[in-house]
Design a protein around this motif. Structure first.
Motif, mmCIF file in Angstrom:
data_model
loop_
_atom_site.group_PDB
_atom_site.id
_atom_site.type_symbol
_atom_site.label_atom_id
_atom_site.label_comp_id
_atom_site.label_asym_id
_atom_site.label_seq_id
_atom_site.Cartn_x
_atom_site.Cartn_y
_atom_site.Cartn_z
ATOM 1 N N VAL A 128 -22.626 0.673 21.423
ATOM 2 C CA VAL A 128 -23.764 0.243 20.808
ATOM 3 C C VAL A 128 -22.969 0.571 19.276
ATOM 4 C CG1 VAL A 128 -26.168 0.933 21.444
ATOM 5 C CG2 VAL A 128 -24.285 2.777 20.275
ATOM 6 N N THR A 129 -23.012 -0.511 18.219
ATOM 7 C CA THR A 129 -22.575 -0.077 16.710
ATOM 8 C C THR A 129 -22.594 1.103 15.921
ATOM 9 O OG1 THR A 129 -22.435 -2.610 16.852
ATOM 10 C CG2 THR A 129 -22.206 -1.200 14.466
ATOM 11 N N VAL A 130 -21.743 1.854 15.568
ATOM 12 C CA VAL A 130 -22.283 3.109 14.904
ATOM 13 C C VAL A 130 -22.753 2.689 13.678
ATOM 14 C CG1 VAL A 130 -21.666 4.979 13.627
ATOM 15 C CG2 VAL A 130 -21.051 4.605 16.227
ATOM 16 N N GLY A 131 -21.438 2.349 13.143
ATOM 17 C CA GLY A 131 -21.099 1.248 11.456
ATOM 18 C C GLY A 131 -19.918 0.635 11.114
ATOM 19 N N ARG A 132 -20.043 0.241 9.695
ATOM 20 C CA ARG A 132 -18.746 -0.242 9.482
ATOM 21 C C ARG A 132 -18.921 0.372 8.173
ATOM 22 N NH1 ARG A 132 -19.082 -6.798 9.209
ATOM 23 N NH2 ARG A 132 -21.229 -6.400 7.579
ATOM 24 N N VAL A 133 -17.335 0.628 7.597
ATOM 25 C CA VAL A 133 -16.621 0.681 6.019
ATOM 26 C C VAL A 133 -15.967 -0.745 5.626
ATOM 27 C CG1 VAL A 133 -16.368 3.128 7.082
ATOM 28 C CG2 VAL A 133 -14.058 2.102 7.568
ATOM 29 N N TYR A 134 -15.892 -0.707 5.043
ATOM 30 C CA TYR A 134 -15.014 -1.604 3.936
ATOM 31 C C TYR A 134 -14.210 -0.903 3.153
ATOM 32 C CZ TYR A 134 -14.314 -5.822 1.454
ATOM 33 O OH TYR A 134 -13.944 -7.075 0.976
ATOM 34 N N ALA A 135 -12.980 -1.442 3.979
ATOM 35 C CA ALA A 135 -11.585 -0.767 3.366
ATOM 36 C C ALA A 135 -10.707 -0.994 2.785
ATOM 37 C CB ALA A 135 -11.066 0.449 4.835
ATOM 38 N N GLN A 136 -10.046 -0.342 2.630
ATOM 39 C CA GLN A 136 -8.791 -0.978 1.377
ATOM 40 C C GLN A 136 -7.150 -1.136 2.542
ATOM 41 O OE1 GLN A 136 -8.204 -3.062 -1.175
ATOM 42 N NE2 GLN A 136 -6.002 -2.679 -0.967
ATOM 43 N N SER A 137 -6.904 -2.134 2.642
ATOM 44 C CA SER A 137 -5.258 -2.755 3.132
ATOM 45 C C SER A 137 -4.365 -1.623 2.301
ATOM 46 C CB SER A 137 -5.293 -3.862 2.992
ATOM 47 O OG SER A 137 -4.897 -4.092 2.167
ATOM 48 N N GLY A 138 -3.784 -0.535 3.748
ATOM 49 C CA GLY A 138 -2.415 0.052 3.089
ATOM 50 C C GLY A 138 -3.626 0.951 2.923
ATOM 51 N N LYS A 139 -4.313 1.843 3.541
ATOM 52 C CA LYS A 139 -4.984 3.145 2.793
ATOM 53 C C LYS A 139 -5.489 3.083 4.256
ATOM 54 C CE LYS A 139 -4.268 3.437 -1.044
ATOM 55 N NZ LYS A 139 -4.486 4.782 -1.957
ATOM 56 N N PRO A 140 -5.533 4.185 4.865
ATOM 57 C CA PRO A 140 -5.529 4.829 6.577
ATOM 58 C C PRO A 140 -7.497 5.232 6.258
ATOM 59 C CG PRO A 140 -4.697 7.039 5.257
ATOM 60 C CD PRO A 140 -4.395 6.212 4.244
ATOM 61 N N ILE A 141 -7.923 4.809 7.626
ATOM 62 C CA ILE A 141 -8.848 5.368 8.163
ATOM 63 C C ILE A 141 -8.553 6.538 8.994
ATOM 64 C CG2 ILE A 141 -11.057 4.373 9.062
ATOM 65 C CD1 ILE A 141 -10.309 1.975 8.664
ATOM 66 N N THR A 142 -9.628 7.325 9.174
ATOM 67 C CA THR A 142 -9.291 9.029 9.375
ATOM 68 C C THR A 142 -10.899 8.945 10.462
ATOM 69 O OG1 THR A 142 -7.495 9.773 8.965
ATOM 70 C CG2 THR A 142 -8.804 10.594 9.867
ATOM 71 N N ILE A 193 -9.964 9.374 15.636
ATOM 72 C CA ILE A 193 -8.739 8.215 15.943
ATOM 73 C C ILE A 193 -8.349 7.808 14.448
ATOM 74 C CG2 ILE A 193 -10.438 7.844 17.627
ATOM 75 C CD1 ILE A 193 -11.579 6.033 16.290
ATOM 76 N N THR A 194 -6.992 7.389 14.231
ATOM 77 C CA THR A 194 -6.464 6.853 12.769
ATOM 78 C C THR A 194 -6.539 5.343 13.243
ATOM 79 O OG1 THR A 194 -4.651 7.821 13.119
ATOM 80 C CG2 THR A 194 -6.366 9.363 12.109
ATOM 81 N N TYR A 195 -5.952 4.738 11.928
ATOM 82 C CA TYR A 195 -5.671 3.865 11.739
ATOM 83 C C TYR A 195 -5.507 3.425 10.288
ATOM 84 C CZ TYR A 195 -4.915 -1.746 11.879
ATOM 85 O OH TYR A 195 -4.246 -2.484 11.570
ATOM 86 N N THR A 196 -4.356 2.416 10.140
ATOM 87 C CA THR A 196 -4.180 2.300 8.769
ATOM 88 C C THR A 196 -4.857 0.475 9.083
ATOM 89 O OG1 THR A 196 -2.346 4.089 8.105
ATOM 90 C CG2 THR A 196 -2.634 2.209 6.725
ATOM 91 N N PRO A 197 -5.340 0.184 7.648
ATOM 92 C CA PRO A 197 -5.774 -1.554 8.046
ATOM 93 C C PRO A 197 -4.620 -1.610 7.429
ATOM 94 C CG PRO A 197 -7.652 -0.593 6.924
ATOM 95 C CD PRO A 197 -6.500 0.813 7.424
ATOM 96 N N THR A 198 -4.217 -2.950 8.022
ATOM 97 C CA THR A 198 -3.062 -4.247 7.108
ATOM 98 C C THR A 198 -3.860 -5.408 6.589
ATOM 99 O OG1 THR A 198 -3.311 -5.408 9.433
ATOM 100 C CG2 THR A 198 -1.743 -3.457 9.660
ATOM 101 N N SER A 199 -5.277 -4.935 5.946
ATOM 102 C CA SER A 199 -5.862 -6.114 5.609
ATOM 103 C C SER A 199 -7.221 -4.827 5.008
ATOM 104 C CB SER A 199 -6.144 -7.559 6.336
ATOM 105 O OG SER A 199 -6.979 -6.900 7.894
ATOM 106 N N THR A 200 -8.034 -6.150 3.990
ATOM 107 C CA THR A 200 -9.466 -5.187 3.035
ATOM 108 C C THR A 200 -10.295 -6.223 3.930
ATOM 109 O OG1 THR A 200 -7.280 -4.903 1.221
ATOM 110 C CG2 THR A 200 -10.755 -4.895 0.883
ATOM 111 N N GLY A 201 -11.329 -5.117 4.210
ATOM 112 C CA GLY A 201 -12.405 -5.751 5.220
ATOM 113 C C GLY A 201 -12.866 -4.565 5.784
ATOM 114 N N THR A 242 -13.152 8.970 6.800
ATOM 115 C CA THR A 242 -12.522 9.237 5.595
ATOM 116 C C THR A 242 -11.914 7.698 5.273
ATOM 117 O OG1 THR A 242 -12.783 11.349 5.930
ATOM 118 C CG2 THR A 242 -10.783 10.474 4.278
ATOM 119 N N TYR A 243 -12.162 7.199 3.896
ATOM 120 C CA TYR A 243 -11.149 5.628 3.678
ATOM 121 C C TYR A 243 -11.494 5.499 2.586
ATOM 122 C CZ TYR A 243 -15.725 3.880 3.129
ATOM 123 O OH TYR A 243 -17.130 3.018 2.908
ATOM 124 N N THR A 244 -10.604 4.552 1.820
ATOM 125 C CA THR A 244 -10.457 4.179 0.830
ATOM 126 C C THR A 244 -11.103 3.204 0.346
ATOM 127 O OG1 THR A 244 -8.625 6.195 0.642
ATOM 128 C CG2 THR A 244 -8.797 3.814 -1.411
#
Length: 574
Positions: A478-492, A535-543, A568-570
């Protein structure tokens, strides 16, 4: 001809000193909506997010947003007829999923973009009443699966959760008015606890910094203090709408009743400013000397010129620039109305005054001149600021005043209305105020611009069957939710989950998908996993980045575990 009553002019050496000293820069708040606001082709939340960068660069420090929960009139509701405490535009209720302002997803993105630019976000909280019952005082809400019934959605309510069903009104309610809807019984333990938990949930879901409290006359102030000190709300900014023109009453509420836990809108000062501006030059300007609550308790005063209510039925119809000049050079925490800024052509005027407020105006106030036409005062902190307002519509005025700048100092009018002047050997300045206008003098050579501050947000998605997001289902992803994150800024993402009755083979699977829908990263979390699982990931594209969840091998006693996913994201600044 311009006629006015004669008033005695105070000699420049006669001064009045304010009682309290304001911090050097209290910031400037934008009321980010108006009564009939709508955004063509997009949601209002997206409109605010798109303006975050320009607002911060103009000098704004905070945005007050409208009520975020679903109203009884669905997509037509401005939010002041609140229905479900746990629906921020994510449940199909009252004929719509989105609120008038947009979806929960839009809202979270908008808040994240405002924070990415360094703006604080204040949510309008309507705690006095609820609307949209079944006609018999029963409030039933949809759960995460869309089912409506008793106990399905969280914090359902019935007759005995309201006045007069519960009992007569709490003695600590200043002025109850039940005409707005079903009057919540804040003195009921169930209601008080439910409201506090809902406020905590909303605060964590959005990561906001404060609250505007609607119609506080109808709310027990003992409850309000407890509410504002609960959970994630503790320590955050608050301002109450106590609609009263008596500054002593306003001072009683903020200081005595609320123990300084909440500031209050200065209705007394706004009444004076409306009289001044609407009188067309026939107002006694000396009345502005330490006017309103701001004149006696500026640290607890939020000043304003117009809002969503007065704009419709009691607006300042002319000379509004004088009112904004006053609040943006005076003590107190000033608020700018969205419509004045964007719709009524005042942006350039207000931008200049915000710069003056943030770069120069600070400290206590000394009155320097007052008569029927002119009021002049000096802010005594920092570089000092000498402001003078002239409401005479036909004649400029020239006055000589004592100042605190010192002898033989060059002064510049940062409002751009008057010529540069020098103080004399005694520190006096002779200034000319154009007709129906103002000047704002300080030491020559002050400069500077505003910069953004790139803050991340921590927004929580709580999954439970009685909320708006499903628990960790043991039959499907199931989908928890979406975040709109800036590339180069980590998602934790930190996952907390209910592991009650789990066996060694039970686990929760958490997945993060990228903007194209492809899985980027995932992990399994067991009863032996130290919480939170991360889990963590640093986006390579904004979206948009999407979190999905599922449980496996869950016991009968806990087949679909509840969880709390703190992301936590930017967001991007633009």
């Amino acid at each position: 001809m311009h006629f006015k009553k004669a008033f005695a002019v105070l000699a420049p050496s006669v001064v009045a000193v304010s009682l309290l000293v304001e911090p050097a820069s209290a910031g400037v708040m934008m009321q980010g909506f108006y009564w009939d606001a709508s955004a063509s082709g997009t949601s209002w939340w997206n409109n605010l997010g798109s303006k975050a960068n320009e607002l911060k660069l103009a000098g704004f420090t905070a945005v007050w947003i409208p009520p975020v929960t679903k109203g009884a009139s669905g997509g037509y509701s401005n939010g002041y007829d609140p229905f479900d405490d746990y629906d921020m535009g994510s449940k199909n209720q009252m004929g719509t999923v989105a609120t008038r302002w947009g979806t929960r997803e839009d809202l979270q993105k908008s808040v994240a973009m405002m924070r990415a630019n360094g703006l604080d976000v204040y949510v309008d909280m309507v705690l006095n009443h609820r609307n949209g019952d079944d006609g018999s005082w029963n409030f039933k809400y949809a759960d995460a699966y869309g089912v409506v019934g008793n106990g399905n959605g969280r914090f359902g309510k019935g007759y005995y959760d309201f006045h007069p069903g519960f009992k007569s009104q709490d003695a600590n309610v200043p002025n109850d008015d039940s005409s707005f809807g079903r009057d919540l019984a804040h003195d009921s333990a169930y209601v008080a606890d439910g409201l506090k938990k809902a406020g905590d949930w909303m605060t964590k879901s959005l990561d906001i910094q404060g609250y505007r409290l609607d119609y506080v006359k109808g709310i027990s102030y003992t409850f309000l203090k407890d509410y504002l000190n609960y959970g994630a709300m503790a320590g955050k900014f608050a301002v109450g709408e106590y609609w009263d023109g008596n500054r002593d009453t306003l001072n009683w509420w903020t200081s005595s009743a609320m123990g300084n836990r909440s500031t209050v809108f200065d209705f007394a000062l706004r009444d004076e400013l409306a009289s001044m501006a609407n009188s067309g030059g026939y107002y006694d300007m000396s009345r502005l000397d330490h006017a309103g609550l701001t004149g006696i308790n500026p640290s607890q005063s939020v000043t304003w010129v117009e809002n969503h209510d007065t704009d419709g039925h009691n607006p300042i119809s002319k000379n509004k620039h004088l009112a904004y000049a006053y609040i943006l050079t005076s003590e107190g925490y000033p608020t700018v109305f969205y419509k004045d800024y964007y719709n009524y052509g005042m942006k350039s005027t207000i931008d200049n005054l915000i710069w003056i407020h943030e770069k120069i105006a600070s400290g206590s106030t000394q009155q320097r001149w007052k008569d029927g036409d002119v009021f002049a005062y000096e802010r005594m902190g920092g570089n000092h600021l000498l402001t003078a307002l002239n409401d005479n519509g036909s004649s400029a005025r020239t006055i000589t005043v004592q100042t605190g700048f010192g002898a033989n100092v060059k002064l510049h009018d940062y409002a751009g209305r008057g010529a540069d002047v020098w103080t004399n050997g005694s520190g006096q300045a002779t200034i000319t105020i154009p007709a129906n206008n103002y000047v704002a003098y300080s030491k020559d050579g002050i400069g500077g611009t505003f910069a953004t501050a790139n803050y991340a947000v921590t927004q929580e998605f709580a999954g439970a069957s009685d909320l708006d997001i499903k628990p960790a289902d043991n039959t499907q992803l199931v989908t928890v939710g979406r975040v709109y994150a800036q590339s180069g800024k980590p998602i934790t993402a930190n996952l907390y989950y209910d592991a009650a009755s789990w066996t060694g083979s039970t686990y929760i699977y958490l997945e993060l998908d990228g903007p194209t829908g492809t899985k980027i990263t995932s992990n399994n979390f067991y009863t032996s996993t130290a919480q939170p699982g991360t889990i963590t990931y640093t986006p390579t594209s904004t979206g948009w980045y999407t979190f999905k969840i599922r449980s496996y091998n869950t016991p009968t006693a806990n087949q679909k575990p509840n969880y709390w996913l703190k992301t936590t994201y930017t967001a991007p600044q633009k």
